[in-house]
Design a protein around this motif. Sequence first.
Motif, mmCIF file in Angstrom:
data_model
loop_
_atom_site.group_PDB
_atom_site.id
_atom_site.type_symbol
_atom_site.label_atom_id
_atom_site.label_comp_id
_atom_site.label_asym_id
_atom_site.label_seq_id
_atom_site.Cartn_x
_atom_site.Cartn_y
_atom_site.Cartn_z
ATOM 1 N N GLN A 106 102.432 83.735 93.425
ATOM 2 C CA GLN A 106 103.694 83.726 93.378
ATOM 3 C C GLN A 106 104.362 82.806 92.427
ATOM 4 N N ARG A 156 105.362 83.887 89.025
ATOM 5 C CA ARG A 156 106.111 85.277 89.054
ATOM 6 C C ARG A 156 107.062 85.594 87.900
ATOM 7 N N ILE A 163 105.253 86.602 84.806
ATOM 8 C CA ILE A 163 104.833 87.996 85.125
ATOM 9 C C ILE A 163 105.971 88.764 84.908
ATOM 10 N N VAL A 164 107.210 88.482 85.410
ATOM 11 C CA VAL A 164 108.354 89.412 84.931
ATOM 12 C C VAL A 164 109.025 89.451 83.588
ATOM 13 N N LEU A 206 107.259 92.122 81.630
ATOM 14 C CA LEU A 206 107.494 93.446 81.843
ATOM 15 C C LEU A 206 108.263 93.953 80.419
ATOM 16 N N ALA A 236 102.079 94.543 84.085
ATOM 17 C CA ALA A 236 103.011 93.633 84.555
ATOM 18 C C ALA A 236 103.680 94.400 85.680
ATOM 19 N N SER A 293 104.113 92.978 89.471
ATOM 20 C CA SER A 293 105.380 92.615 89.869
ATOM 21 C C SER A 293 105.540 93.483 91.114
ATOM 22 N N VAL A 338 106.410 91.709 95.221
ATOM 23 C CA VAL A 338 107.628 91.751 95.820
ATOM 24 C C VAL A 338 107.572 91.309 97.353
ATOM 25 N N MET A 350 113.655 90.464 92.234
ATOM 26 C CA MET A 350 112.894 91.196 91.715
ATOM 27 C C MET A 350 113.314 92.525 91.508
ATOM 28 N N GLU A 384 115.280 92.874 88.369
ATOM 29 C CA GLU A 384 114.551 93.088 87.000
ATOM 30 C C GLU A 384 113.705 94.343 86.856
ATOM 31 N N LEU A 385 113.307 94.887 88.157
ATOM 32 C CA LEU A 385 112.625 96.039 88.055
ATOM 33 C C LEU A 385 113.578 97.336 87.540
#
Lengths: 794, 154
Positions: free
Chosen positions: A344, A347, A350-351, A354, A365, A369, A373, A381, A384-385
Amino acid sequence: MSPSVPLQEMIRAIRSARTQCEERGVIQRECAAIRAQFRQSDNGGRSHNLAKLLYVHMLGYPAHFGQMECVRMIASPRYSEKRVGYLGAMMLLDEKQDASLLITNSIKNDLSHSNQYVQSLALCTLACMGSAEMCRDLAPEIDRLLRASNSYIKKKAALCAVHIVRKVNDLGELFAPAARALLSEKNHGVLHGAVVLITELCERNPETLERFRKTVPDLVQIMKGLVISGYSPEHDVAGISDPFLQVRILRLLRILGRNNEAASDAMNDLLAQVATNTDSTKTVGNAVLYETVLTVLDIKSESGLRVLAVNILGRFLLNNDRNIRYIAMISLQKIVGTDHNAVQRHRGTIVDCLKDQDASVKRRALDLSLALVSASNIRSMMKELLIFLSSCPPELRAQAASGIFNAAERYAPSQRWHIDTILHVLTTAGGDVRDETVPNLIQLITNASELHCYTVHKLYRALLTDITQQSLVQVACWCIGEYGDLLLRGECQETEPVQVTEDDVLDALETVLQSHMSSPTTRGFALTATMKLSTRITDNVDRIRSIVSIYGSCIDVELQQRAVEYNALFKKYDHMRAAVLERMPVIEKNSPGHTNGESAVETLKEIPPAKVKQGESLLPPQPTNQVCDLLGLLGGPEETLQPSPALSSSAPGLPVNTGGTAGGDLLDLLGELEPTPVAPAPAMSVYEKDGVTLTLSCEKQSDSGLTVTLTASNTADSDISSFTLQAAVPKSVQLHMKAPSGDSLPAQGAAKVTQIVILNNPNKVNLKMRVRVSYTRQGAAIQDTVQIDSFPGL
Amino acid sequence: MMRFLLLFSRQGKLRLQKWFTPMTEREKKKIIRDMTSMVLSRQPRSCNFLHWKDLKIIYKRYASLYFCLAIENQENELLALEVIHRYVELLDKYFGNVCELDIIFNFEKAYFILDEFLMGGEIQETSKQTVNRSIEASDMLQETMEEYMSKPAF
């Protein structure tokens, strides 16, 4: 016969061919020449001919006629011919070909040749294409070579042994002692081969694994030597001393240390040392670090070491090299389950990945991700997603959409947020969502009752902008049909008010109906929604009638059927239209099917509750005697049921509301038995025949709910078995039978069977119940029916 | 364990194929087709790792040649990149500034070098010098034997 050209000239000729056809011509000529040459006996150019054939083979042309030539050349005393012969064997022969067996003898002879290069040819070929039989034949030879030869041969013999073990598992035992001894060699090639062999043996046989655990200190020593010692020009790669050997040793340590505390402890220091000292500027250093991280995470390492490993992965994530970032994400994916908190921390990085250009990196990624969550970071999150979803490559869309749905379902902070998120996904990627999204979303919306107004406004606006996303349009139509009155009311707390007239709404639905972009299912939704609005709007009912009648002649069968039925609803059953089209109740997820709780044969399926489902065919005209209608459903005309004089006589015959005296009546028959304590509500005997008595008592639970207890007993002299009760009630009443207490009634009323039935009568119709009694007595199956028209206590 | 190594040009022509597990001709042809199409369609600056069936595919482009190596799932991808690089270095040392034509016209030598470096899907020798010395010695043996055989015996 044309003279054969040297190899290089042939290659030149083939390459200069301008068309495929020309090339084929050249090759055919050459192959003919080669075949002729093969038929001749010994001549000086044999190796060239075979080499030419191998070239032709590489271009994709058939070359099987060269197989026997390979066999002959391998047996030749000349080194040049043997070399090409063995190469040909590796390329043209494999264990599926019969000719491969013919070279076993040659290989055997060459394994003991005086020249090490000839031996190496044989070893190489055996390791490449040796079949299980060949391996079994030659295994003792290989073992001999493993023990007593020079390091050049030993390293090859080790890898040959690896191949043998892969082909014939049992021979692993043969090589274990020799492998152990090889670990004390100094030559890196031999060491590498030994480590590979030991790894292979340990992976295949857990006992061997146990035995080789003792080698952990030796391995640690060798590793230390590689890491700490100074520059060794022979094995150095960008400052790392023999990275290939290091990685192999780390892998072996991983296998040995897995699930074993003692072994893991022994390697802790070494792993920490490698992790900190290895230079990570070049790929080669990162390769060693990567293997170290994998080992640390797989064995029982101490927590400090694990944190170090995860930090290395975090550093990898920030590396400029795309490969390293990809590797880091794969490894983090493997540990996100176990070391969730550690992952975490990274994170954010990692984001950011994306947004990387590379598709493989994006995919990793996304996976990571979604795994990261949690309830605490769901809002950020999801933002971003959703951004990712709008710009992601098409092959990842479906995965992203379903991942977002799962995450939203598990961690949604509020219903409104949940609905907003799903709507957002439907507008951006509606074409890629799964089919069950639409019913799931509808169920979600019905559950969020205070948000109906808000939802229908949002969906209406979405419908106006775009009618191409089928899932979105379907949900929007359903909502408008269901909550159209809220939409028309205009004001809504959660969004800005907008004036929507009935015409606007009907326009929108008609656009969906007429658009060629709408799928048949969507048009079905739209038509039903239009129909439902007829009860929710006041002015434009005629317009709805005309729409519905138009579609009565639609080509699509489903639409036509719906339109015809709705037309009928307008015409003949206008009085029922309001009831048919009223608001749906809250849909329960996975509502359990009502059963009557019996395991016996012939379980009667329960009469479905009377709530008319939307789009269902119209109710048949209500019969005056509702219960008579049920007879058909009970399966069998009345003639098959045993004529029961009790039917006609028992109902009126029996005293109603006898209360305790009914039990007293039975008591006389039963004799000395104690009466089972009757339920507080009065009991009534409803059936009595052949010694089988059925009493009924009921208790009001609520305004429409009723609990009925049926008690059966057997006063006759013979036992009764497989005693079952089935019940039927009028259509508007809901019935739920609980499991009976048993199914056998011993003679003389020694035991009773009780069954509880729960009834729900929301429409307050006249409550009647028909009960079918079935049992077996003395081998004969008996069935009977009793009708209960009045319930005590009601 | 490595499963196969393929070398092909930008136009998809195969220059070298080494298979470490037995496979039928049809399977080999299919794999070659799949690999060439997969690798040649990759963007220039993308990741060097691919997934194909249950294997990891590591590819790297050197001038006009693509080197494509398939490894099993538990292998180290970064090390596979190093394996490819080591092989290129060996070819370079042997041919002196190797180019694609060298490999085309001397394909059997390329195979001999590969067979000194890899065996049975594993690395055989980790030292560059040792591999080079072995190749030179084998070549010497071939030449001297040929000379010897072609000289008239007295």
